[in-house]
Every structure is written in C-alpha cells, then in structure tokens.
Design an enzyme around this catalytic site. Structure first.
Site, PDB file in Angstrom:
ATOM      1  N   ASP A  64       0.816  -1.211   0.000  1.00 49.54           N
ATOM      2  CA  ASP A  64       0.000   0.000   0.000  1.00 49.54           C
ATOM      3  C   ASP A  64       0.854   1.266   0.000  1.00 49.54           C
ATOM      4  O   ASP A  64       2.083   1.203   0.152  1.00 49.54           O
ATOM      5  CB  ASP A  64      -0.971   0.006   1.204  1.00 49.54           C
ATOM      6  CG  ASP A  64      -0.338  -0.553   2.470  1.00 49.54           C
ATOM      7  OD1 ASP A  64       0.914  -0.573   2.567  1.00 49.54           O
ATOM      8  OD2 ASP A  64      -1.072  -0.966   3.374  1.00 49.54           O
ATOM      9  N   ASN A 133      -8.130  -2.806  13.880  1.00 46.73           N
ATOM     10  CA  ASN A 133      -9.497  -3.033  13.389  1.00 46.73           C
ATOM     11  C   ASN A 133      -9.556  -4.228  12.438  1.00 46.73           C
ATOM     12  O   ASN A 133     -10.565  -4.440  11.779  1.00 46.73           O
ATOM     13  CB  ASN A 133     -10.029  -1.766  12.693  1.00 46.73           C
ATOM     14  CG  ASN A 133      -9.208  -1.389  11.465  1.00 46.73           C
ATOM     15  OD1 ASN A 133      -8.317  -2.126  11.054  1.00 46.73           O
ATOM     16  ND2 ASN A 133      -9.498  -0.241  10.881  1.00 46.73           N
ATOM     17  N   HIS A 135      -7.633  -4.707   9.751  1.00 51.51           N
ATOM     18  CA  HIS A 135      -7.266  -4.484   8.348  1.00 51.51           C
ATOM     19  C   HIS A 135      -5.977  -5.215   7.999  1.00 51.51           C
ATOM     20  O   HIS A 135      -5.106  -5.409   8.846  1.00 51.51           O
ATOM     21  CB  HIS A 135      -7.198  -2.993   7.988  1.00 51.51           C
ATOM     22  CG  HIS A 135      -6.044  -2.222   8.545  1.00 51.51           C
ATOM     23  ND1 HIS A 135      -6.157  -0.912   8.958  1.00 51.51           N
ATOM     24  CD2 HIS A 135      -4.737  -2.539   8.762  1.00 51.51           C
ATOM     25  CE1 HIS A 135      -4.981  -0.475   9.374  1.00 51.51           C
ATOM     26  NE2 HIS A 135      -4.104  -1.435   9.269  1.00 51.51           N
ATOM     27  N   GLU A 140      -9.766  -1.605   4.931  1.00 53.05           N
ATOM     28  CA  GLU A 140     -10.473  -1.313   6.171  1.00 53.05           C
ATOM     29  C   GLU A 140     -11.750  -2.172   6.245  1.00 53.05           C
ATOM     30  O   GLU A 140     -12.188  -2.729   5.232  1.00 53.05           O
ATOM     31  CB  GLU A 140     -10.842   0.177   6.215  1.00 53.05           C
ATOM     32  CG  GLU A 140      -9.637   1.129   6.173  1.00 53.05           C
ATOM     33  CD  GLU A 140      -8.863   1.204   7.491  1.00 53.05           C
ATOM     34  OE1 GLU A 140      -8.706   0.184   8.177  1.00 53.05           O
ATOM     35  OE2 GLU A 140      -8.380   2.313   7.816  1.00 53.05           O
TER      36      GLU A 140
END
Ligand code: F6R
Length: 258
Positions: A64, A133, A135, A140
């Site tokens: 990313d 979370n 990811h 996400e």
C-alpha cells in the site's frame, strides 16, 4: 491456518526470515510481497544479517501507499520500503514496486500495479501485519473480500494509530492505495505477523471469528497456505491457544507444516 506462538519480536523475525530464506534457496520464492509498519521490521532486520545473493535477486511488491504524500516524504511507503526493505535486503530498486499514490490517474495506476504483479508471475509469499481493526494492507472493515488494488479512505482509528510516524494526526493522509483482499488472497502463501496486546482482539477475530468483511484479515481463513506468527500477548484472546501450542510441539511431519 497455521498458528505459531513465539516469545519475542526477534524470534518472530528469525522464524519468518528462515521461511523466506528456505523458499529463496529452494527456488520457490522469487517474488516477495512486503508490508510497512512496525510489525515486519524484525523480519527485514533478520534477513539483513543473513543476506545471500539469491535474496538480493528477489522482486518485491509493497501492499500500500498513502495518497498525496510526495515520494521523498520520509513516511511515504515508497521511502519506508526503500529504507527498510530495498536497503536492508540489497534488492535491485528496479525490481521493487510500490503502488503509486501520486499518479494523475490513480485508477489507471492501480490497474498497472495489478498488471505488474501478473507480469512478475504473481506473489510467492506475502508478508502482512494487521491493524487493530483487523485491516490487512489498508483494506479497512467492509472491504470486499474480492477487492483489487484501489483507492481507499482510511478510518480515523487507523490515522490515529499511524500518527506516531507524523508530527500529528492531521498530517496523516486521509486516502491510500492498497492491494485488495482478492489480490492478497492470490499470493501463493501468506505470512501474517503481530506483536503485543493491542493486536490480541484483531488476531482472535481473524483466526477464530467468522469470515467477514468487518474483520478483513479473517479472509485469510480462505487461503490454503496462511501462517500467523505472533507473540504471547497477541495470542492472549485465542480460545484454542493451548491447541496451537500443542500442534507447534507435535508437528504432523516434523517440519511444522499443517
Ligand atoms: C502496512 C500495512 C498495514 C499494517 C498495519 C499494522 O503496509 O499494510 O496493514 O501492517 O496497519 O501496522 P503496525 O505493524 O505498524 O502495527
């Protein structure tokens, strides 16, 4: 999933480093998927100390990149990959690919990135960290399990977590380009590493929870060769952790394979 519980970050780095060096020596690992963030640093450090020419011949694809940071910004992922991966593993920069977060046409740049992975013959081993979370990459919660490389909006919790690399949270970009979950699942093997109590809930949801886009890392349950290497703190909420330890001590064929 193959769960390995180790004591320290350096043990995790050595374990993952061994796996990578074995693949490189056997000729089955030519293209490595690399992650940024704190979790995989011990892997790159472990490989730096055990460098071989075959390791230096690897191609690499990053997961990313932030949208809108200049590439020479020290916290752009292209800069982090140059520092932590290309530098330590002494890779040829021409063979290290990072998604472009500054292209005038981001959608076209995402397609080009996917095409470059295909042209390289796919990713042999994808290294992953995990967000609190759940990811992986910057997929996400609610990311499509079939998603490809694309632009995503970062959650405020992710921006807050990553603000430690910036002067303050306002400096953390709001958007990113990330490999999709579908892209990650196409890697021939995946290796997720995590350390510390802050990751315990995400690890439990990823490994033992239902497969759900609410915990993107749970998509790895669908992968036939997924290994999760964590420390005791990150393993704390796994209900079957005694079983994973027992399996670790009693491998099926003596090699640790499941
Ligand atoms: C980084 C990435 C992210 C991180 C995750 C955990 O390229 O894709 O998914 O792996 O945010 O970050 P750390 O390891 O810093 O806790």
């Amino acid at each position: 999933m193959h769960i390995v519980i180790l004591e320290t970050a350096s043990d995790i780095g050595s374990y993952a480093g061994d796996l990578i060096l074995r693949g490189v020596a056997a000729g089955t690992l030519r293209t490595l998927g690399v992650a940024t963030g704190s979790s995989p640093l011990s892997i790159y450090k472990s490989l730096e100390h055990r460098w071989t020419p075959a390791l230096g011949a690897l191609s690499a694809f990053a997961l990313d990149e932030y949208v809108g940071l200049p590439p020479d910004h020290p916290e752009s992922y292209s800069a982090v990959i140059r520092r932590e991966v290309t530098g330590r593993l002494r890779l040829d920069p021409a063979r290290v690919h990072v998604p472009q977060g500054n292209a005038p046409d981001l959608a076209a740049a995402c397609r080009d990135f996917e095409d470059a992975i295909t042209a390289a013959g796919g990713i042999d081993l994808q290294i992953l960290g995990i967000g609190r979370n759940g990811h992986i990459g910057f997929n996400e919660p609610t990311s499509s399990l079939a998603s490809r490389t694309r632009v995503k909006t970062l959650m405020s919790a992710t921006r807050m977590d990553n603000s430690r690399f910036f002067a303050d949270e306002q400096q953390v970009p709001r958007h990113c380009v990330t490999q999709g979950l579908g892209t990650i699942l196409e890697a021939r093997e995946v290796l997720l590493v995590a350390q510390g109590a802050a990751k315990a809930e995400a690890i439990a949801r990823a490994v033992e929870g239902p497969v759900s886009s609410m915990c993107p890392a749970s998509a790895l349950q669908l992968h036939p060769r997924a290994t999760v290497v964590i420390d005791e703190e990150a393993a704390r909420q796994l209900t079957l952790r005694d079983y994973y330890r027992y399996v670790q001590e009693n491998p099926v064929d003596g090699s640790g394979a499941q």
